[in-house]
Each structure stands twice: as structure tokens, then as C-alpha cells.
Design a protein around this motif. Sequence first.
Motif, short mmCIF file in Angstrom:
data_model
loop_
_atom_site.label_atom_id
_atom_site.label_comp_id
_atom_site.label_asym_id
_atom_site.label_seq_id
_atom_site.Cartn_x
_atom_site.Cartn_y
_atom_site.Cartn_z
N UNK A 255 0.83 -1.21 0.00
CA UNK A 255 0.00 0.00 0.00
C UNK A 255 0.86 1.26 0.00
N UNK A 256 2.14 1.13 -0.36
CA UNK A 256 3.09 2.24 -0.31
C UNK A 256 2.89 3.26 -1.40
N UNK A 257 3.68 4.34 -1.36
CA UNK A 257 3.47 5.47 -2.27
C UNK A 257 3.94 5.23 -3.70
N UNK A 258 4.74 4.20 -3.94
CA UNK A 258 5.31 4.03 -5.28
C UNK A 258 4.36 3.33 -6.25
N UNK A 259 3.17 2.95 -5.76
CA UNK A 259 2.20 2.29 -6.65
C UNK A 259 1.81 3.19 -7.82
N UNK A 260 1.71 4.49 -7.58
CA UNK A 260 1.28 5.39 -8.66
C UNK A 260 2.33 5.42 -9.75
N UNK A 261 3.59 5.63 -9.38
CA UNK A 261 4.67 5.67 -10.37
C UNK A 261 4.76 4.35 -11.14
N UNK A 262 4.71 3.24 -10.41
CA UNK A 262 4.82 1.93 -11.07
C UNK A 262 3.67 1.71 -12.04
N UNK A 263 2.49 2.21 -11.70
CA UNK A 263 1.31 1.99 -12.54
C UNK A 263 1.30 2.88 -13.77
N UNK A 264 1.55 4.17 -13.56
CA UNK A 264 1.41 5.11 -14.69
C UNK A 264 2.68 5.25 -15.51
N UNK A 265 3.84 5.31 -14.84
CA UNK A 265 5.11 5.47 -15.54
C UNK A 265 5.63 4.13 -16.05
N UNK A 266 5.35 3.07 -15.29
CA UNK A 266 5.82 1.75 -15.67
C UNK A 266 4.84 0.99 -16.53
N UNK A 267 3.68 0.62 -15.95
CA UNK A 267 2.72 -0.20 -16.69
C UNK A 267 2.10 0.51 -17.88
#
Length: 435
Positions: A255-267
Amino acid sequence: MGDHDEITTARHALGRHLAHLRKDAGHTQHSLARLVQYGRSSIANTETGRQHPERPFWTRCDQMLRTGGVLTAEYDRIADLNHRRHRSPARPRSASLTSDNAAVWWEPEDTIAARRSALTTSIDDDARLAHLEDEVRQAIADNERCPPATLVARLRPLRACVDQLMAGRQHPPQRARLYTAAAHLSGLLAALALDLRAFRVAHAYAAEAFDLAHAAQQPDTQAWARATQSLVAFYTGNHRDALAYAEDGLRHAGTGPHRIRLTINGQARALAHLGDRHGVDRAVDRAFRLLTEHPPDGQVSTSLTLGPYCPLRTAANAATAYLTLGHTTDVASHLTTAIAAFDTAQLRGPQALSRLDLATAHLHADDPDQAAELALQALTLTADQRFESVHQRTHQFLTAAHPLRHHRRIQDVADLLADRTQPRAAPPAGLRSPT
């Protein structure tokens, strides 16, 4: 004078000799400590006779101060004197404590002093760790503002600091902090190597960042490192790897803060290059839902932020993904807002990338003059930085503009990019990794 008094006097004299040689060589206690990889307080305590380090310390001092071995030779003389004293028959202190059982029960004083030295060194390491963490955070904040080569030069002392600390001995909490800071440093170096087109070095640093995060047993840092690996894979054309790193990062992120970056910038961006429109839709929707769990603080997040992505950066990444798919609905309004924020924050990379994306949107809207103007602004803004991401995005813009390649302003963009890709001085050599 008894043997014990003679040894104490000799140790004090050796400490004073060290202080004299250090000052003659122009070193402070801090600078010598860095060279010999001991704490500053260890140097101070040794010079005043309160601490008695082992032979490797004196050997290092002789090497760094170029003494010809005089300190080690004096240490050996004192050690021999101490050894002979301990071999001499000791008078029993009581009827129940003889010289034989004393040898069993009591440790040499140097052993006890060494443990005290380790505790003192750990206090010094706290200060060095705090300095390392602060400098890495500041460098991450400056990543999109400063030229990559300038930041690499700034990071050289930090890389040396990591090496020195890793060669030492810290308490477990300090060790975890060290590996976490080292992971962030290696991840930043990966991004800088990418911008300087040292692609193999970028992959190596990014992999090292994840290994360090794993050694620190910090899932949040592992998620951050996977996001950085995804970034490197994306810009080296390995879009399936970029997707895989992002998805593995999400497993670590919890539930950490990096989910957004991983989802939008990565996936989302990787899925767009793989032609998966439905996958992009799902990733973008998920990223915007995640934003509601992290209220914005009014700041524009940086690319390698240690916190969550802000709404503007999330929107800009979503626009990039949809433009890759040729979908331009609502893209221009999102990018115009993002450009204004990036301009205010003076983040050169995002300033240029958002302009290039908006330029592509104008191509789809049959406005080549405005498209070319935005592309030229992007290249001008990053003339000193030469970010690899900007280089690649400009190529993508020119590919989209190929039917208009004879248009005068489009040709200006192509000419300016060609000028920037002329051979230039080699980028800084890779920095040594921790052993």
C-alpha cells in the motif's frame, strides 16, 4: 616504572606522534578518518591515548601519511611489551583467583577497548549516514534541473562515502539505513547513466539498486528500485521488461506510495508501446484512483521521487501513453496544465517532454506550425542537459511528422536534433560499485 605504566606511557606517546604526523601532512581528524576508514572520534581518542586500535589501523595511517612504517613499528614494540607482561607470572589477588584461572576469566584490555571503539564509531556513522541520506535526497530533487554530467560529479564523494561505510561495521538499524541510501544512490546513477547514453552501466546500476534494497529488507525501497529498472528498460526499448519490472514492483509496493509511479510510468507507458489499449485504460484508471489515497501537497513530484507521484505528473504520463496509441482526446488540456506547473518548478526534463507530447497532439490536429514551435522550445530548454528521454521523444515526434518532413519548421526541428546528436566528449566513466 612498572610494565603497565610503561605501556600506558608508550601508548600516549604513540598517539601524540600520530597527531604530530597528521598535522604535518595537513590533515584534520575528519579528513584522516575518511582516508583510513575509521570514525573521527577514533582518531581523536587514539591521539589522546584513550583508545588503542589494532595493528591494521596503524598500517593504514602509515600508508596514508607516508611515514615509512614508523607508527606500525612503534605499535609492534608496545604490543610485544604487552605480550611479555601478560606472560609474566601474576600474583594471585585472592585465595580463589590464581594466575591460572585469571587467564581464563579476563580478556585483554585491547579487546575491551576494541568493543568500545566500535560503539564510538557507530556514533560517527550516524552523522555520515544522515549526510549521505540528505545529499541523495537533494540530488534526486535536482535530477531534472541539473545537467546529468554535473550531478554525476556531485555524486562521486557520496559513492566514496558508501564504499567506506560498507567496509565498516554498523549496528543492524544503521546497516539497513546504509543499504537503503545506497540503493537510492545507485538508482539515481542508473537514471543519469541512461541520460548520458551509457546504457549497460544504467542497467547495472539499476540492478544494483534493487539488490541493495533487497539486502536492506525494505519493500518500499525495492518497489522504488523496480520502478527505476522499469524506466531504464523502457528507454532502452525493452518494453516487455519495463512492464515486468513494474508489475514486480507493485508486488513489493503493497500500500506504499510508489504504486502510482509503477502503474502510470511503468505499466501504462509500456502497455501503450505493446499496443494494449485496454491495459492502458485500466492502468490509467488505477493510477488516478490511487491519487485519492495521497492528497497532493502542492509540490510537483520529481521523476525519481521517494514519495508518491503528484496529479500533474500522473496526468502527463497518461498523456504520453495515450499519444503512443494515437489517442488525443483531452490530452492537450492536461498537457497545457502540466507544462505551466513544470515551468514554475524549473524541471527541464518534464518541461521538454510535455512540450513534445503537446507538439504531437498538435500534429494530430493538423497544426504543424504550433507543433514545430513546441518541439523547438523543448530542444532549446534542454540544450545543456541533453536528456536521453528528450532525444527519443523528439525522434518519435519527427516520425509522426514524417508526412510533413518538407515543412520548413519541421525541418528546423530535424536540423536542431541532428546538431545535438553530433559526436561529443565521452560521458563520465561509471562510478565504482560497492563491494
